[in-house]
Design a protein around this motif. Structure first.
Motif, PDB file in Angstrom:
ATOM      1  N   ASN A 108       0.826  -1.212   0.000  1.00 40.33           N
ATOM      2  CA  ASN A 108       0.000   0.000   0.000  1.00 40.33           C
ATOM      3  C   ASN A 108       0.862   1.265   0.000  1.00 40.33           C
ATOM      4  O   ASN A 108       0.427   2.324  -0.442  1.00 40.33           O
ATOM      5  CB  ASN A 108      -0.936   0.014   1.209  1.00 40.33           C
ATOM      6  CG  ASN A 108      -2.075  -0.973   1.045  1.00 40.33           C
ATOM      7  OD1 ASN A 108      -2.340  -1.459  -0.054  1.00 40.33           O
ATOM      8  ND2 ASN A 108      -2.752  -1.287   2.141  1.00 40.33           N
ATOM      9  N   GLY A 109       2.103   1.152   0.491  1.00 48.28           N
ATOM     10  CA  GLY A 109       3.013   2.286   0.456  1.00 48.28           C
ATOM     11  C   GLY A 109       3.419   2.650  -0.972  1.00 48.28           C
ATOM     12  O   GLY A 109       3.915   3.747  -1.222  1.00 48.28           O
ATOM     13  N   LEU A 111       1.274   2.783  -3.506  1.00 52.72           N
ATOM     14  CA  LEU A 111       0.110   3.218  -4.289  1.00 52.72           C
ATOM     15  C   LEU A 111       0.330   4.561  -4.982  1.00 52.72           C
ATOM     16  O   LEU A 111      -0.201   4.798  -6.064  1.00 52.72           O
ATOM     17  CB  LEU A 111      -1.141   3.275  -3.400  1.00 52.72           C
ATOM     18  CG  LEU A 111      -1.667   1.899  -2.962  1.00 52.72           C
ATOM     19  CD1 LEU A 111      -2.848   2.061  -2.028  1.00 52.72           C
ATOM     20  CD2 LEU A 111      -2.052   1.055  -4.171  1.00 52.72           C
ATOM     21  N   ARG A 164       6.085  -0.083   5.445  1.00 51.39           N
ATOM     22  CA  ARG A 164       5.249   0.566   4.438  1.00 51.39           C
ATOM     23  C   ARG A 164       5.836   1.915   4.042  1.00 51.39           C
ATOM     24  O   ARG A 164       5.864   2.276   2.859  1.00 51.39           O
ATOM     25  CB  ARG A 164       3.817   0.754   4.984  1.00 51.39           C
ATOM     26  CG  ARG A 164       2.900   1.474   4.017  1.00 51.39           C
ATOM     27  CD  ARG A 164       1.460   1.488   4.489  1.00 51.39           C
ATOM     28  NE  ARG A 164       1.310   2.241   5.733  1.00 51.39           N
ATOM     29  CZ  ARG A 164       0.195   2.261   6.454  1.00 51.39           C
ATOM     30  NH1 ARG A 164      -0.862   1.558   6.075  1.00 51.39           N
ATOM     31  NH2 ARG A 164       0.131   2.958   7.563  1.00 51.39           N
ATOM     32  N   GLN A 168       7.772   3.014   0.288  1.00 46.61           N
ATOM     33  CA  GLN A 168       7.297   4.187  -0.452  1.00 46.61           C
ATOM     34  C   GLN A 168       8.462   4.930  -1.119  1.00 46.61           C
ATOM     35  O   GLN A 168       8.254   5.719  -2.024  1.00 46.61           O
ATOM     36  CB  GLN A 168       6.566   5.100   0.543  1.00 46.61           C
ATOM     37  CG  GLN A 168       5.715   6.175  -0.059  1.00 46.61           C
ATOM     38  CD  GLN A 168       4.980   6.958   1.023  1.00 46.61           C
ATOM     39  OE1 GLN A 168       4.615   6.408   2.073  1.00 46.61           O
ATOM     40  NE2 GLN A 168       4.763   8.245   0.790  1.00 46.61           N
TER      41      GLN A 168
END
Lengths: 263, 247
Positions: A108-109, A111, A164, A168
């Protein structure tokens, strides 16, 4: 030196917004250079979380001027997608999706980095998978990748939140008490990881903590925040016991109780 | 005073019910023999009706499947309107009130109205199930939406996720197990409740049960009854197995 990682000049915020549990900030002026590691210390309710949320672009209704990674922040709207992807944040309450796997939570990091339309079909690029694998390895979570987030201990969840943020690949890391749930060994290891990563890649880090010793050990600079005001801003080596005493107890060591800071 | 009321109210209710219920001991004593006679005439079940029976069961299943499908579609929209987080109070309050009224109307009553409106057959059954199930499902969906915790979704926004990405990776994973569990649960209820719709002419196996019992063909009614019991047990087993996966 190139442009600052962020600058705040005379930033203030009042907490009359009842929907957000945010403390006041009062005329905060602060500048952090790229590659610099800054620890933010102070008692509960001093405004540390508020200041970090502001820098992350999530606080509304503040006054003053703020520039983050070269772009001005607006008190009225969240920053653009590319900017949000460049600023990594480690949340105090972890903010994980409980029913998702550790792997997906870390993914999710990515996205903000991956093409949005492709990710909606659950498809991520090789670069995304490599970043996730590296973050899981560095945080010691590789063996837990398939585990659901709600089956982890508090310390493990905190490591997922850090992983996370690392996946990123941010250009600025903001961390709200990133080690509060970890034992001393893990705390030191993960602070070393975050700050080492930052120094290696020349990105700035600001983390808040309740542990002044660790703050001094891992940060270049320590900023003391009390009642929404900056009480001191010193190189880590020059922090005195009096600074700490004044910050947490409202008086210098050995002196009479003159002023109460905090709640 | 309040303790006394605690005993007086239920006590009074029981006495009131007993006084007017017309319970005659003689009728209960005689019931055993008549029931035995009734059950005796059901044995052995007449399996020759299996073809009609399968047609009726298939129709009931079709009513439940389509009724659930249309209720899901309606509930997705109404659920969003009934959600405190998505809709303003001026919208979700009246929508919830309407849903409560819909839930209060028994399915069999809706079915009778639908038969009057569109005629006999499975169509009124499908419409009735759709209407009735939406009252519950839309409320459940609204609650699923309202129970999504905001912090993880904000974290995705902070990482640069677009609105669609936040729905797909932040909101939906939190909602999906609840929505799937509620939908499967509602399908099982729809199947059970639509078994009797045939009695009012709204399609399905109920018509056969009624026809066989009214015409004293108990061997045939027995076959159909056994098939219904089997169907309900199977659907309950499937439901239980699925519920366990959606935790």
């Amino acid at each position: 030196m190139s442009a600052a990682a962020f600058t705040l000049s005379r930033v203030s915020h009042r907490f009359d917004d009842a929907t957000v549990a945010a403390t006041a900030l009062c005329d905060v002026t602060l500048s952090v250079a790229p590659g610099e590691v800054v620890a933010l210390i102070g008692p509960s309710g001093a405004g540390k979380s508020t200041l970090l949320a502001l820098l992350d672009g999530r606080l509304r209704d503040w006054r003053g001027r703020a520039r983050v990674l070269g772009a001005p922040l607006s008190p009225d709207a969240p920053p653009a997608r590319a900017h949000r992807a460049d600023v990594g944040f480690v949340f105090q309450d972890f903010a994980l999706i409980d029913r998702q796997s550790v792997y997906q939570n870390v993914m999710n990091g990515r996205l903000g980095r991956t093409p949005a339309w492709r990710s909606l079909w659950g498809r991520f690029g090789e670069r995304d998978h490599m970043a996730v694998a590296a973050a899981l390895h560095d945080t010691g979570l590789a063996d837990l990748a398939a585990r659901r987030a709600d089956q982890l201990s508090g310390g493990q969840r905190q490591r997922v939140a850090i992983a996370r943020c690392l996946a990123q690949e941010p250009r600025l890391i903001l961390a709200d008490e990133p080690i509060s749930n970890l034992d001393p060994a893990h705390a030191a290891k993960l602070l070393a990881l975050i700050t080492g990563e930052a120094r290696k890649r020349g990105i700035a880090v600001m983390f808040s903590s309740h542990q002044p010793e660790l703050a001094q050990r891992f940060a270049d600079r320590v900023v003391g925040l009390g009642d929404g005001e900056i009480l001191f801003d010193r190189p880590a080596g020059r922090l005195s016991d009096d600074d700490i005493a004044r910050l947490y107890y409202g008086r210098a060591r050995g002196g009479a109780g003159l002023r109460v800071v905090g709640q | 005073m309040r303790r006394a009321a605690l005993w007086l109210v239920p006590g009074g209710a029981v006495l009131w019910a007993l006084a007017g219920a017309d319970i005659e001991a003689a009728r209960i004593i005689g019931a055993g023999a008549r029931l035995a006679d009734f059950l005796g005439r059901m044995v052995p079940p007449d399996l020759s009706v299996w073809r009609d029976m399968m047609t009726g069961l298939a129709e009931t299943l079709r009513i439940a499947v389509l009724g659930t499908l249309f209720a899901v579609v309606l509930s997705a929209g109404l659920g969003a309107l009934a959600s405190e987080t998505l809709a303003p109070a001026a919208v979700w309050r009246p929508v919830r009130a309407v849903l409560a009224v819909i839930r209060a109307i028994p399915l069999i009553l809706v079915a009778m109205l639908m038969v009057g409106a569109v005629g006999l057959g499975p169509l009124p059954g499908i419409l009735a199930v759709t209407f009735h199930a939406t009252g519950m499902l839309a409320k459940f969906y609204a609650e699923a939406i309202d129970n999504v915790s905001a912090a993880p979704v904000a974290a995705l926004e902070s990482a640069g996720a677009t609105r669609a990405q936040r729905l797909r990776f932040g909101v939906w994973p939190q909602m999906a197990p609840v929505v799937l569990r509620d939908t499967v649960f509602r399908f099982e209820l729809n199947l059970r409740e639509s078994l009797i719709l045939g009695i009012v002419g709204a399609g399905g196996i109920g018509l056969h049960v009624q026809t066989y019992v009214r015409s004293f063909q108990y061997e045939k009614a027995a076959t159909v009854t056994l098939a219904i019991i089997a169907l309900v047990l199977v659907s309950e087993a499937v439901n239980t197995a699925l519920q366990r996966r959606f935790s």
